[in-house]
Write an enzyme that holds these catalytic residues in place. Sequence first.
Site, PDB file in Angstrom:
ATOM      1  N   CYS A  13       0.804  -1.237   0.000  1.00 57.00           N
ATOM      2  CA  CYS A  13       0.000   0.000   0.000  1.00 57.00           C
ATOM      3  C   CYS A  13       0.832   1.279   0.000  1.00 57.00           C
ATOM      4  O   CYS A  13       0.796   2.021  -0.979  1.00 57.00           O
ATOM      5  CB  CYS A  13      -0.950  -0.009   1.180  1.00 57.00           C
TER       6      CYS A  13
HETATM    7  P1  NAD Z   1      -3.777  -8.957  -4.139  1.00 62.99           P
HETATM    8  O1  NAD Z   1      -2.922  -8.841  -5.316  1.00 62.99           O
HETATM    9  O2  NAD Z   1      -3.335  -9.755  -2.951  1.00 62.99           O
HETATM   10  O3  NAD Z   1      -5.200  -9.518  -4.552  1.00 62.99           O
HETATM   11  C1  NAD Z   1      -5.864  -9.259  -5.736  1.00 62.99           C
HETATM   12  C2  NAD Z   1      -6.546 -10.550  -6.139  1.00 62.99           C
HETATM   13  O4  NAD Z   1      -7.501 -10.289  -7.156  1.00 62.99           O
HETATM   14  C3  NAD Z   1      -5.573 -11.571  -6.729  1.00 62.99           C
HETATM   15  O5  NAD Z   1      -5.712 -12.790  -6.021  1.00 62.99           O
HETATM   16  C4  NAD Z   1      -6.041 -11.732  -8.189  1.00 62.99           C
HETATM   17  O6  NAD Z   1      -5.864 -13.028  -8.680  1.00 62.99           O
HETATM   18  C5  NAD Z   1      -7.501 -11.396  -8.042  1.00 62.99           C
HETATM   19  N1  NAD Z   1      -8.168 -10.968  -9.294  1.00 62.99           N
HETATM   20  C6  NAD Z   1      -7.715 -10.085 -10.214  1.00 62.99           C
HETATM   21  N2  NAD Z   1      -8.617  -9.917 -11.199  1.00 62.99           N
HETATM   22  C7  NAD Z   1      -9.670 -10.715 -10.876  1.00 62.99           C
HETATM   23  C8  NAD Z   1     -10.911 -10.985 -11.504  1.00 62.99           C
HETATM   24  N3  NAD Z   1     -11.260 -10.389 -12.630  1.00 62.99           N
HETATM   25  N4  NAD Z   1     -11.754 -11.866 -10.911  1.00 62.99           N
HETATM   26  C9  NAD Z   1     -11.418 -12.465  -9.764  1.00 62.99           C
HETATM   27  N5  NAD Z   1     -10.262 -12.240  -9.114  1.00 62.99           N
HETATM   28  C10 NAD Z   1      -9.391 -11.382  -9.674  1.00 62.99           C
HETATM   29  O7  NAD Z   1      -4.070  -7.453  -3.671  1.00 62.99           O
HETATM   30  P2  NAD Z   1      -4.539  -6.953  -2.216  1.00 62.99           P
HETATM   31  O8  NAD Z   1      -3.361  -6.725  -1.354  1.00 62.99           O
HETATM   32  O9  NAD Z   1      -5.619  -7.824  -1.719  1.00 62.99           O
HETATM   33  O10 NAD Z   1      -5.118  -5.517  -2.581  1.00 62.99           O
HETATM   34  C11 NAD Z   1      -6.313  -5.367  -3.308  1.00 62.99           C
HETATM   35  C12 NAD Z   1      -6.666  -3.895  -3.345  1.00 62.99           C
HETATM   36  O11 NAD Z   1      -6.927  -3.426  -2.011  1.00 62.99           O
HETATM   37  C13 NAD Z   1      -5.565  -2.996  -3.891  1.00 62.99           C
HETATM   38  O12 NAD Z   1      -6.141  -1.936  -4.584  1.00 62.99           O
HETATM   39  C14 NAD Z   1      -4.891  -2.483  -2.632  1.00 62.99           C
HETATM   40  O13 NAD Z   1      -4.251  -1.247  -2.830  1.00 62.99           O
HETATM   41  C15 NAD Z   1      -6.064  -2.329  -1.704  1.00 62.99           C
HETATM   42  N6  NAD Z   1      -5.733  -2.426  -0.290  1.00 62.99           N
HETATM   43  C16 NAD Z   1      -4.853  -3.356   0.152  1.00 62.99           C
HETATM   44  C17 NAD Z   1      -4.584  -3.475   1.519  1.00 62.99           C
HETATM   45  C18 NAD Z   1      -3.607  -4.510   2.023  1.00 62.99           C
HETATM   46  O14 NAD Z   1      -3.222  -4.423   3.180  1.00 62.99           O
HETATM   47  N7  NAD Z   1      -3.202  -5.483   1.229  1.00 62.99           N
HETATM   48  C19 NAD Z   1      -5.211  -2.620   2.429  1.00 62.99           C
HETATM   49  C20 NAD Z   1      -6.113  -1.686   1.943  1.00 62.99           C
HETATM   50  C21 NAD Z   1      -6.376  -1.591   0.581  1.00 62.99           C
END
Ligand code: NAD
Length: 443
Positions: free
Chosen positions: A270
């Site tokens: 993030c």
């Molecule tokens: P991540 O990469 O761990 O997860 C994303 C997931 O989405 C992956 O598993 C991917 O395979 C899946 N995906 C992509 N396209 C897809 C589709 N069309 N259908 C189904 N699944 C699909 O990312 P994350 O860390 O979970 O972050 C996700 C979002 O949340 C980002 O925008 C991030 O900035 C935000 N965010 C993350 C956190 C954190 O701590 N990780 C906290 C707040 C906000």
Amino acid sequence: MRIAVVGGTGYVGLTTAVCLASKGHHVFCVGRNENKIAKLRKGVPIIYEEGLKEMLCNVLSQDRLVPTTNIYEAVQGSDTSFICVGTPSQKDGSIDLTQIREASKEIGMALSKKKRYHVVTVRSTVIPGTTEDVVLPQLESFSGKKAGRDFGLCMNPEFLREGNAIEDLLHPKGLGIVIGELNRRSGDVLFEIYKGFDAEILRTKIRTAEMIKYARNCYLAKDVSFANEMANLCQKLNVDYELVKKGMKMDHRIGKTGFLNAGVGFGGSCFPKDVKAIIAKAKQLGFQPEMLEVTIETNEKQPLKAVQLLKQVLGELKGKKIAVLGLSFKPGTDDMREAPSIKIIKSLLSQGSEVYAYDPKALDNAAEILKEERIRFVESVEAALKNADACIIVTEWPEFANPKIYHFMKGRVIIDGRRVLNPNKLPKGFTYHGIGFPEMVKT
Ligand code: NAD
């Protein structure tokens, strides 16, 4: 309520899906990767987060969570879909919206056949304007329907912290809930989901909700870089930053900010990516976000401070065996994205050291990122330390705060990148140095 979580194999999607199911909702956990979905069906959580495995098994046994790769069925069978897909950085730091575009397209296609009202909710972190300028047109063009009239649209930023994700999702009191809504009807669906939570709820326009997420992350990242700058300066002045921090926090105006720990810098999925993305957007608008640029520059140099301290104590690093304790970007997670350990290990290797790397949860993820023969990934802290001439504490996992483990060391040099040890509690014969610590200590 019936909810489809798209991106359900990721850190945010999976924890969100499981927590909402534990609250009594019926949740489709939608992923693309068949193997991961098959594991989830068997109760294997695929990421590490404290308490996740037990909750996952629980909601599966109660048939409240359906892991699936079928987004069409999930959207058809739900009242709202949460888009939780990744928004990584492009090479120039700007946001990569590929996953957002694809997910919006797939949801739009499913909506085209749907008769009931449905609200699409963006939970991924997206640059202000994205939901209305990218997601909305995709949904309209692939559904043939009109946003606001035929389906609802919200942006509901996620504030969870990895390592505390379940607590943050179930008890968001200290974080609050922001509902950005295209219209009242859209926001009412989310309000219904969150009304049982003990947290302040702020309802705003979509663009405002998107910006709140960036403003928060920029603020917190700036605090970390500020703390590191103060700690580096303290070191030059022969002053202990830990005491300076204590003194600062006595001021009630400062105490509340809380992000003043000095260390080897921030990482994770993030802070680095979000600050870079908003910098890129600001520049595109002809605005020079100087404070944010300095926040990133300070952070990029900070991991190497630990290596500099090591050189100060040990001299030449060539041929030395160095234990790196902690690889994930913070304790409580196996997430290696932008972890400071990566820069530290690369620097050690480039100077000819051999690295013994240990982490209680992130070894597999680390081995995937750091494919290098001179790194030995070991399964215990003892195995890392007993071979090493020196160690660097990179991630503050609780086990590294136990002074007894350092008895295992071959050499007796400890560089504390997170200030987890009190050198006065170490046995005799150690050389200790830490970030923001006034000078090297010989015990
Ligand atoms: P991540 O990469 O761990 O997860 C994303 C997931 O989405 C992956 O598993 C991917 O395979 C899946 N995906 C992509 N396209 C897809 C589709 N069309 N259908 C189904 N699944 C699909 O990312 P994350 O860390 O979970 O972050 C996700 C979002 O949340 C980002 O925008 C991030 O900035 C935000 N965010 C993350 C956190 C954190 O701590 N990780 C906290 C707040 C906000």
